[in-house]
Design an enzyme around this catalytic site. Sequence first.
Site, PDB file in Angstrom:
ATOM      1  N   ASP A 198       0.861  -1.189   0.000  1.00 26.35           N
ATOM      2  CA  ASP A 198       0.000   0.000   0.000  1.00 26.35           C
ATOM      3  C   ASP A 198       0.895   1.235   0.000  1.00 26.35           C
ATOM      4  O   ASP A 198       1.793   1.374   0.828  1.00 26.35           O
ATOM      5  CB  ASP A 198      -0.896  -0.003   1.253  1.00 26.35           C
ATOM      6  N   GLU A 201      -4.636   2.344  -4.165  1.00 22.32           N
ATOM      7  CA  GLU A 201      -3.177   2.290  -4.197  1.00 22.32           C
ATOM      8  C   GLU A 201      -2.675   1.003  -3.558  1.00 22.32           C
ATOM      9  O   GLU A 201      -1.542   0.916  -3.110  1.00 22.32           O
ATOM     10  CB  GLU A 201      -2.607   3.517  -3.452  1.00 22.32           C
TER      11      GLU A 201
END
Lengths: 164, 420
Positions: B294, B337
Amino acid sequence: MTLLASSVYADHDVESRLTTVLIGRFASYVKWPPSERTHFVITVLGDNPFGTMLDELYHSKHIQNKPVELHYAQTLNQVGPTDILFINLHNASGRQAAIQFAHQHATLSISDSRGFADSGGIIQLNIVEQKTQIKINHAAAIASGLKIGSPLLSIATVLRKEQP
Amino acid sequence: MFNRIAIRYKLIILLGLSGGFALLISSLIMVYSTYLNQSKSSIQILHQLTDIISENMRAALAFGDANSASNILASLQANPHILLAIVNDQAGQVLSEYRSHLLPATHAQVHKQALAQILREHADTLQQTDQFIQRTQPDWMGVVKPVFFEGQPIGTLALLSDTRAMWKEFRRFVLMQVIASILTVVLLLFLSLKFQAIFTRPILNLISGMRNVAQTKNYRTVLTSDHQDEFKHLYDVFNSMLVDIQERDERLFKLATTDALTGLANRHHAMEQMHGMITRAQRTGQPFGLIMIDLDFFKKINDNYGHQTGDLVLQETAKVLLSSVRDYDLVTRLGGEEFVVACDDASLQTCIVIVERILQGLASHNIEYTPGCYLNVTASLGVYSSTLHSADTSIEAILSAADAALYQAKDAGRNTYRLA
């Protein structure tokens, strides 16, 4: 009797008419030596059995590309140059003289007398019951300088040797 | 009905019918032509005979000599086909006649009546030169000609001949024709059996190829044909269609399995693939690793630089991930993301090596968001290794464990990793 006589005359008339026709037809099968005559002459020697039939039939007709000329003679002395000589003489000596005349003058001799061909005549013509019987003396024809065509010979009884 | 028949049988039938029909037409023409020729030849012979007899008959007719006429007609005995000959004089009276012993008297009477009628009806015609009357009946043919003497008609000659010889010859020809036709049709059918393969084999091969493609779904198949005709074109079109299908399938597969922005595997496809990997690892006992990534502070990047730069960052991150993993590792964008790397047959040590490469790769990768302007991103990673857990763990549990480890890394200050 009258009817029978009438019938006989009628048959004779028919035969005479047929003979007049056949005389001309014989000419189609006969070749004569060259002649300077301008007409084709047919002579009847003796009693004229045809009456006016010959004149009626051959009037304005041509035979051998010549106009036909008809002569009638009672005696041989009256006969001139002729192509066909129809001999209707009743005595044998007269007929024989006429045959001799025809033989010498390259004339086709025709007669309905019995024994005519055997006597040296060229064509013997007999009509029996409207049926034609032709007898030709070929030797006599050759001796006379005449040539008879094979079609005519083929339908006739031909004598090839000169008869006595 | 015809549509239900196989093409090969249609071809045999069509070839046979075409040949048979052509043969029938040809045979009919031949038979009719032969009939005409035979008939013409027979009547011509009768004319010649009539001419010869007429010539010989002229003197007999001219002098009314029936005996000679009979003798001439008697010569006709040499020709067994002459049934009746009659010579009439100009008055129409019979001069002579000939009747073959093969002709019964009753039949002769019928023929005589027929001739008498012809003579009556055509009396004027038979007076002219070069004229004749001819009749052709099923059982006899006859010619009547006038006979001329010195340009004048003197009678007629009629000849009748039977047509048995003609019909015998004709029947023989027809029989030969029928036998030849039957042999030819048999030969045609035999050849049709052979020739139909020329047309059906490429079609059957194509059908077989299409069936094979339908069963195997192998759209890369290329069907080949030796033909240089329409079949070649058909094969080319079919192969072209297979290429189109293959390209469409690949396009659809890509759309269905990849993330449109980064080109990485999408979540759905990744879940299927990872399920397969885990199942295989559990069955074989090989180690399996999963790394959840992430990006740190990605929201700020979006806020500060815009979504376009955010998308660029995601694309560049995908490149770093792809360059950091092994060829057979699966890199996936789960969403936003967040990324996942599934490492097949990877020990914990291998996973850590990959993690280190990712962290270093991101740190060293300058992203040019505008010309001459660069930024760097970091990420927090959670690592799951099957060597640290029980073998029967589910994918959901693995993801959950990796996610928990990732948040531990976040909590530890980001730009680092933690083991699940």
